[in-house]
Design a protein around this motif. Structure first.
Motif, PDB file in Angstrom:
ATOM      1  N   TYR A  40       0.832  -1.202   0.000  1.00 55.28           N
ATOM      2  CA  TYR A  40       0.000   0.000   0.000  1.00 55.28           C
ATOM      3  C   TYR A  40       0.865   1.249   0.000  1.00 55.28           C
ATOM      4  CZ  TYR A  40      -3.485   3.330   1.877  1.00 55.28           C
ATOM      5  OH  TYR A  40      -4.325   4.393   2.088  1.00 55.28           O
ATOM      6  N   TYR A  92      -0.532  12.338   0.486  1.00 53.45           N
ATOM      7  CA  TYR A  92      -1.307  13.290   1.272  1.00 53.45           C
ATOM      8  C   TYR A  92      -0.754  14.690   1.025  1.00 53.45           C
ATOM      9  CZ  TYR A  92      -2.674   9.161   3.976  1.00 53.45           C
ATOM     10  OH  TYR A  92      -3.149   7.930   4.346  1.00 53.45           O
ATOM     11  N   LEU A 120      -4.052  16.313   7.386  1.00 55.46           N
ATOM     12  CA  LEU A 120      -3.565  15.619   6.191  1.00 55.46           C
ATOM     13  C   LEU A 120      -4.763  15.164   5.373  1.00 55.46           C
ATOM     14  CD1 LEU A 120      -1.291  14.073   8.600  1.00 55.46           C
ATOM     15  CD2 LEU A 120      -0.278  14.249   6.344  1.00 55.46           C
ATOM     16  N   GLN A 146      -5.967  13.016   2.000  1.00 54.26           N
ATOM     17  CA  GLN A 146      -5.501  11.984   1.087  1.00 54.26           C
ATOM     18  C   GLN A 146      -5.801  12.365  -0.360  1.00 54.26           C
ATOM     19  OE1 GLN A 146      -7.293   8.002   1.454  1.00 54.26           O
ATOM     20  NE2 GLN A 146      -5.242   7.166   1.516  1.00 54.26           N
ATOM     21  N   TYR A 182      -4.391   6.815  -3.437  1.00 54.19           N
ATOM     22  CA  TYR A 182      -3.751   5.697  -2.788  1.00 54.19           C
ATOM     23  C   TYR A 182      -3.724   4.507  -3.743  1.00 54.19           C
ATOM     24  CZ  TYR A 182      -8.566   4.170  -1.710  1.00 54.19           C
ATOM     25  OH  TYR A 182      -9.882   3.806  -1.791  1.00 54.19           O
ATOM     26  N   MET A 221      -3.462   0.199  -3.584  1.00 53.87           N
ATOM     27  CA  MET A 221      -3.446  -1.019  -2.778  1.00 53.87           C
ATOM     28  C   MET A 221      -2.401  -2.013  -3.284  1.00 53.87           C
ATOM     29  SD  MET A 221      -5.704  -0.613  -0.383  1.00 53.87           S
ATOM     30  CE  MET A 221      -6.409  -2.149   0.181  1.00 53.87           C
ATOM     31  N   LYS A 245      -8.884   7.168  -5.943  1.00 59.21           N
ATOM     32  CA  LYS A 245      -8.913   8.551  -5.508  1.00 59.21           C
ATOM     33  C   LYS A 245      -9.136   8.646  -4.005  1.00 59.21           C
ATOM     34  CE  LYS A 245     -10.873  10.203  -9.862  1.00 59.21           C
ATOM     35  NZ  LYS A 245     -12.032  10.851 -10.508  1.00 59.21           N
ATOM     36  N   GLY A 246      -8.453   9.608  -3.405  1.00 59.44           N
ATOM     37  CA  GLY A 246      -8.713   9.952  -2.028  1.00 59.44           C
ATOM     38  C   GLY A 246      -9.737  11.077  -1.967  1.00 59.44           C
ATOM     39  N   ASP A 247      -9.571  11.953  -0.995  1.00 56.83           N
ATOM     40  CA  ASP A 247     -10.539  13.039  -0.812  1.00 56.83           C
ATOM     41  C   ASP A 247     -10.291  14.247  -1.699  1.00 56.83           C
ATOM     42  OD1 ASP A 247     -10.649  12.266   2.704  1.00 56.83           O
ATOM     43  OD2 ASP A 247     -12.091  11.744   1.137  1.00 56.83           O
TER      44      ASP A 247
END
Lengths: 113, 111
Positions: free
Chosen positions: A31, A35, A43, A45, A48, A50, A57-59
């Motif tokens: 992983y 950030y 922080l 994200q 990411y 896996m 996608k993060g936030d």
């Protein structure tokens, strides 16, 4: 020594000039994550991964791209940087990801003029 | 998506006192709750974590409690020392790999 490395550590650039921040880990972690850290916002994200060839996608993914062609590397690409992407960026990795300790790189301080 | 709220944003204690930082989360799918310490100019480092099948975990002066029903978890530091001064972040992660962090608590321990 087990570690996460990022390059460059500091970068000043101009709006619209494509750049890549590299991230590499030597712990055989599955992983990896990116950030950004802004004052008062903790922080957040960006993306990411896996495992190899798997990214999500993060936030706050807008304006960023990533790729995971090899297990050890997870570069962050800003195709057309803008001033609102001025921030401190951290790469992190963990063995299995889902419920595992994340080890952070030293950070990259990016300024977009 | 997940929303993590962390309180207080700043905390000042006298050396030797206890410090408590609280976080709430919104997504019941979150199942891993780490706490990170970030000293000035350095990277975040894990200090303790807890998984959703555990209610409490302790490591020397640091403990974390989790209330899944209420969706909140807390960091407890006892016998604080000046070197505990830092920014502390809570986070919530789910099986899909998404991690959401709180906005951080700046802890100052006065000698």
């Amino acid at each position: 020594e087990a570690q996460v490395t990022q390059n460059p550590r500091y970068l000043i650039t101009v709006t619209g000039k494509k750049l890549t921040v590299t991230c590499s880990q030597n712990m055989n972690h599955e992983y990896m994550s990116w950030y950004r850290q802004d004052p008062g916002l903790g922080l957040r994200q960006i993306y990411y991964s896996m495992n190899v060839e798997v990214t999500d996608k993060g936030d706050v993914p807008e304006g960023y791209k990533v790729s995971r062609k090899e297990k050890r590397n997870f570069p962050l690409i800003l195709e057309s940087p803008s001033p609102n992407q001025t921030s401190l960026y951290f790469c992190a990795s963990s063995y299995r990801g889902r419920t595992d300790t994340q080890y952070f790189g030293p950070g990259t301080r990016l300024t977009v003029l | 998506g997940e929303n993590v709220e962390q309180h207080p944003s700043t905390l000042s204690v006298q050396e030797g006192d206890s410090a408590v930082i609280k976080c709430t989360y919104s997504d019941s799918a979150s199942n891993y709750f780490p706490w990170y310490k970030q000293e000035l100019g350095k990277r975040p480092q894990l200090i303790i974590d807890i998984r959703s099948n555990v209610g409490e975990k302790k490591d020397q002066r640091i403990a974390v409690t989790l209330n899944k029903t209420a969706k909140h978890f807390s960091l407890h530091i006892t016998e604080t020392q000046p070197e505990d001064s830092a920014v502390y972040f809570c986070a919530a992660s789910d099986y899909a790999g998404k991690s959401t962090f709180g906005d951080g608590t700046t802890l100052t321990v006065k000698p």
